[in-house]
Design an enzyme around this catalytic site. Structure first.
Site, mmCIF file in Angstrom:
data_model
loop_
_atom_site.group_PDB
_atom_site.id
_atom_site.type_symbol
_atom_site.label_atom_id
_atom_site.label_comp_id
_atom_site.label_asym_id
_atom_site.label_seq_id
_atom_site.Cartn_x
_atom_site.Cartn_y
_atom_site.Cartn_z
ATOM 1 N N PHE A 36 0.616 -1.241 -0.149
ATOM 2 C CA PHE A 36 -0.081 -0.057 0.077
ATOM 3 C C PHE A 36 0.810 1.350 0.129
ATOM 4 O O PHE A 36 0.601 2.109 -0.719
ATOM 5 C CB PHE A 36 -0.885 -0.155 1.196
ATOM 6 C CG PHE A 36 -2.232 -0.542 0.912
ATOM 7 C CD1 PHE A 36 -2.659 -1.023 -0.009
ATOM 8 C CD2 PHE A 36 -3.268 -0.463 2.080
ATOM 9 C CE1 PHE A 36 -3.698 -1.466 -0.129
ATOM 10 C CE2 PHE A 36 -4.542 -0.961 1.802
ATOM 11 C CZ PHE A 36 -4.731 -1.298 0.887
ATOM 12 N N GLN A 102 -2.481 -9.970 7.166
ATOM 13 C CA GLN A 102 -3.421 -9.378 6.785
ATOM 14 C C GLN A 102 -3.809 -9.084 5.087
ATOM 15 O O GLN A 102 -4.341 -8.455 4.669
ATOM 16 C CB GLN A 102 -2.737 -7.895 7.143
ATOM 17 C CG GLN A 102 -2.455 -7.579 8.297
ATOM 18 C CD GLN A 102 -1.656 -6.207 8.530
ATOM 19 O OE1 GLN A 102 -2.170 -5.121 8.675
ATOM 20 N NE2 GLN A 102 -0.085 -6.425 8.513
ATOM 21 N N ILE A 104 -4.480 -10.843 1.606
ATOM 22 C CA ILE A 104 -5.620 -11.450 0.737
ATOM 23 C C ILE A 104 -5.231 -12.127 -0.531
ATOM 24 O O ILE A 104 -6.233 -12.693 -1.292
ATOM 25 C CB ILE A 104 -6.682 -10.339 0.326
ATOM 26 C CG1 ILE A 104 -5.970 -9.147 -0.839
ATOM 27 C CG2 ILE A 104 -7.544 -9.340 1.355
ATOM 28 C CD1 ILE A 104 -6.746 -8.777 -1.810
ATOM 29 N N HIS A 122 -7.919 -10.249 7.214
ATOM 30 C CA HIS A 122 -8.554 -9.010 6.361
ATOM 31 C C HIS A 122 -9.339 -9.700 5.260
ATOM 32 O O HIS A 122 -9.431 -9.072 4.129
ATOM 33 C CB HIS A 122 -7.428 -7.932 5.751
ATOM 34 C CG HIS A 122 -7.113 -7.164 6.886
ATOM 35 N ND1 HIS A 122 -6.062 -6.292 6.750
ATOM 36 C CD2 HIS A 122 -7.672 -6.690 7.948
ATOM 37 C CE1 HIS A 122 -5.672 -5.433 7.734
ATOM 38 N NE2 HIS A 122 -6.650 -5.783 8.482
ATOM 39 N N CYS A 155 -26.594 -10.411 -5.986
ATOM 40 C CA CYS A 155 -26.472 -11.711 -5.595
ATOM 41 C C CYS A 155 -27.573 -12.502 -6.174
ATOM 42 O O CYS A 155 -28.724 -12.006 -6.433
ATOM 43 C CB CYS A 155 -26.782 -11.749 -4.051
ATOM 44 S SG CYS A 155 -27.025 -13.530 -3.411
ATOM 45 N N CYS A 158 -30.169 -13.562 -3.446
ATOM 46 C CA CYS A 158 -31.031 -12.701 -2.707
ATOM 47 C C CYS A 158 -31.140 -11.285 -3.277
ATOM 48 O O CYS A 158 -31.627 -10.330 -2.666
ATOM 49 C CB CYS A 158 -30.628 -12.628 -1.306
ATOM 50 S SG CYS A 158 -29.142 -11.618 -0.854
ATOM 51 N N ASN A 221 11.126 -5.699 8.454
ATOM 52 C CA ASN A 221 10.725 -4.810 7.702
ATOM 53 C C ASN A 221 11.790 -3.767 7.042
ATOM 54 O O ASN A 221 12.941 -3.856 7.742
ATOM 55 C CB ASN A 221 9.769 -3.747 8.247
ATOM 56 C CG ASN A 221 8.738 -3.389 7.463
ATOM 57 O OD1 ASN A 221 8.024 -4.206 6.546
ATOM 58 N ND2 ASN A 221 8.748 -2.177 7.237
ATOM 59 N N ILE A 239 12.948 -8.781 2.947
ATOM 60 C CA ILE A 239 12.467 -10.033 3.632
ATOM 61 C C ILE A 239 13.232 -11.194 3.082
ATOM 62 O O ILE A 239 13.462 -12.183 3.949
ATOM 63 C CB ILE A 239 10.918 -10.128 3.264
ATOM 64 C CG1 ILE A 239 10.372 -8.971 4.288
ATOM 65 C CG2 ILE A 239 10.319 -11.486 3.923
ATOM 66 C CD1 ILE A 239 8.795 -8.467 3.925
HETATM 67 P P1 NAD Z 1 1.855 -1.530 4.109
HETATM 68 O O1 NAD Z 1 1.750 -1.290 2.721
HETATM 69 O O2 NAD Z 1 1.195 -0.521 5.141
HETATM 70 O O3 NAD Z 1 3.431 -1.797 4.794
HETATM 71 C C1 NAD Z 1 4.065 -2.884 3.995
HETATM 72 C C2 NAD Z 1 5.538 -2.596 4.551
HETATM 73 O O4 NAD Z 1 6.357 -3.640 3.850
HETATM 74 C C3 NAD Z 1 6.169 -1.297 4.451
HETATM 75 O O5 NAD Z 1 6.449 -0.587 5.590
HETATM 76 C C4 NAD Z 1 7.135 -1.452 3.391
HETATM 77 O O6 NAD Z 1 8.519 -0.760 3.521
HETATM 78 C C5 NAD Z 1 7.402 -2.864 3.696
HETATM 79 N N1 NAD Z 1 8.074 -3.940 2.680
HETATM 80 C C6 NAD Z 1 7.617 -3.746 1.337
HETATM 81 N N2 NAD Z 1 8.357 -4.722 0.499
HETATM 82 C C7 NAD Z 1 9.325 -5.086 1.307
HETATM 83 C C8 NAD Z 1 10.389 -6.062 1.180
HETATM 84 N N3 NAD Z 1 10.417 -6.655 0.197
HETATM 85 N N4 NAD Z 1 11.130 -6.292 2.509
HETATM 86 C C9 NAD Z 1 11.185 -5.737 3.462
HETATM 87 N N5 NAD Z 1 9.991 -4.975 3.752
HETATM 88 C C10 NAD Z 1 9.077 -4.388 2.843
HETATM 89 O O7 NAD Z 1 1.199 -2.723 4.420
HETATM 90 P P2 NAD Z 1 0.287 -3.438 5.374
HETATM 91 O O8 NAD Z 1 0.976 -3.163 6.655
HETATM 92 O O9 NAD Z 1 0.203 -4.952 5.298
HETATM 93 O O10 NAD Z 1 -1.069 -2.822 5.625
HETATM 94 C C11 NAD Z 1 -1.727 -2.511 4.389
HETATM 95 C C12 NAD Z 1 -3.129 -3.340 4.232
HETATM 96 O O11 NAD Z 1 -3.517 -3.569 2.922
HETATM 97 C C13 NAD Z 1 -3.021 -4.629 4.897
HETATM 98 O O12 NAD Z 1 -4.431 -5.028 5.175
HETATM 99 C C14 NAD Z 1 -2.643 -5.236 3.789
HETATM 100 O O13 NAD Z 1 -2.536 -6.626 4.048
HETATM 101 C C15 NAD Z 1 -3.387 -5.011 2.717
HETATM 102 N N6 NAD Z 1 -2.879 -5.240 1.338
HETATM 103 C C16 NAD Z 1 -2.612 -6.480 1.040
HETATM 104 C C17 NAD Z 1 -1.716 -6.891 -0.498
HETATM 105 C C18 NAD Z 1 -1.711 -8.570 -0.579
HETATM 106 O O14 NAD Z 1 -2.538 -9.311 -0.029
HETATM 107 N N7 NAD Z 1 -0.523 -8.738 -0.869
HETATM 108 C C19 NAD Z 1 -1.302 -6.104 -0.880
HETATM 109 C C20 NAD Z 1 -1.565 -4.617 -0.405
HETATM 110 C C21 NAD Z 1 -2.354 -4.443 0.631
#
Ligand code: NAD
Length: 253
Positions: A36, A102, A104, A122, A155, A158, A221, A239
Site C-alpha cells: 500500500f 493481513q 488477501i 482481512h 447476488c 437474494c 521490515n 524480507i
Molecule cells: P503496508 O503497505 O502498510 O506496509 C508494507 C511494509 O512492508 C512497508 O513498511 C514496506 O516498507 C515493507 N516492505 C515492502 N516490501 C518489502 C520487502 N521486500 N522487504 C522488506 N520490507 C518490505 O502494508 P500492511 O501493513 O500490510 O497494511 C496494508 C493493508 O493492505 C493490509 O491489510 C494489507 O494486507 C493490505 N494489502 C494486501 C496486499 C496483499 O494481499 N498482498 C497488498 C497490498 C495491501
C-alpha cells in the site's frame, strides 16, 4: 540487516514451539504484488474506497470492482516468494504454530502452510460474498458479468450487494478470525511481524498484545514501523534476504 540480528533471531526461533508469524503486504512485494504505502504501492495511485462509500453508490461499487479485478489478475499470476517459503519451513520444523496475515493473496497457502494454520484477518481475494445472505460468488462470474452489463454484481440468491471477500476500511472485522488470532497470539512463545508498516489497526494490535503478554516481539521490515519501539529485536532489510539468512543460520546450528 546485521549479522548479530540474524544470530539473535535464530536463537529465538530455535527455542520457539508456538511462534506466531504476522504478515503484511511487504512479504508479497517480492512476488510482484505492490504493497500500500511503498513508492508504486496502491495508495500512491488510488485513495482506498471505504466500506460506507462502497455501499452508498453503484458507481463507486463498479470502480471498486474494476480496481479489485486488476489486482486479482496480478495476484493470480503471483508465486510465493522466499519469505512465504521460509515461513512455511519454520512451521514444518515445529517452530511456528500459526500465521496471522493481513494479506488477501493466498500466498501462504500456496507456499504450503496448512490452511487451518492460516488466519486471514482481512479476508481473502479468492472469491466474493453477498453482503446480504453470505452466498459465495466466484470472481470469474463477477468479471464476466461486469464485462457484459457494465454494472456491479447483485447476488443470484437474494439480489444483495456482492463484494470481494476482503475487509475494507470501515468494515467490521471477521469475528472468528479475530478470536482465532487473539488465541494464537496469547498462546505464542515468539511473535514475528514481517512486512507490515504496523499502522493499520486493529490488525497491528496483535503485536502489541503479544508484547503485553511478555512474548518476545521481532519486527522484520525494510523501513521503520509504527511499533519498532516495542520490539525486542528489529531487523531492517529485504524480507527474502533476511529469511534466507535465518534459514542458513538454523541449518548451520
Ligand atoms: P503496508 O503497505 O502498510 O506496509 C508494507 C511494509 O512492508 C512497508 O513498511 C514496506 O516498507 C515493507 N516492505 C515492502 N516490501 C518489502 C520487502 N521486500 N522487504 C522488506 N520490507 C518490505 O502494508 P500492511 O501493513 O500490510 O497494511 C496494508 C493493508 O493492505 C493490509 O491489510 C494489507 O494486507 C493490505 N494489502 C494486501 C496486499 C496483499 O494481499 N498482498 C497488498 C497490498 C495491501
Amino acid at each position: 540487516m546485521s549479522e548479530d540480528g540474524i544470530v539473535e533471531l535464530a536463537h529465538l526461533v530455535q527455542r520457539a514451539r508456538r511462534g506466531v508469524v504476522f504478515t503484511g503486504a511487504g512479504i508479497s512485494t517480492e512476488s510482484g504484488i505492490p504493497d500500500f504505502r511503498s513508492p508504486g504501492g496502491f495508495w500512491t495511485k488510488h485513495k482506498p474506497i471505504a466500506f460506507n462509500e462502497f455501499l452508498a453508490s453503484e458507481d463507486t461499487r463498479l470502480e471498486a470492482w474494476r480496481r479489485f479485478l486488476a489486482i486479482h489478475e496480478t495476484i493470480g499470476a503471483a508465486q510465493p516468494g522466499a519469505g512465504h517459503l521460509a515461513v512455511a519451513e519454520l512451521m514444518a520444523r515445529g517452530h511456528v504454530s500459526h500465521v496471522i496475515t493481513q494479506n488477501i493473496d493466498g500466498l501462504h497457502d500456496a507456499a504450503g502452510v496448512p490452511r487451518e494454520r492460516i488466519i486471514e484477518i482481512h479476508g481473502t481475494g479468492t472469491h466474493a460474498k453477498c453482503l446480504g445472505c453470505g452466498a459465495r460468488h466466484e470472481i470469474a462470474w463477477v468479471r464476466g458479468l461486469i464485462a457484459d452489463t457494465g454494472k456491479p454484481p447483485a447476488c443470484l440468491a437474494c439480489g444483495g450487494i456482492v463484494k470481494s471477500a476482503t475487509i475494507s476500511f470501515g468494515q467490521a472485522m471477521p469475528e472468528q478470525e479475530m478470536a482465532d488470532a487473539r488465541a494464537a497470539t496469547l498462546n505464542a512463545d515468539l511473535f514475528i511481524a514481517i512486512g507490515s508498516s504496523l499502522q493499520v489497526f486493529p490488525a497491528a494490535g496483535f503485536p502489541v498484545l503479544a508484547r503485553q503478554n511478555r512474548t518476545p516481539l521481532v519486527i522484520i521490515n525494510r523501513e521503520e514501523t509504527g511499533l519498532d519501539g516495542l520490539a525486542d529485536l528489529t531487523l531492517r532489510g529485504e524480507i527474502g534476504a533476511v529469511m534466507a539468512a535465518l534459514l542458513e543460520r538454523l541449518n548451520a546450528a
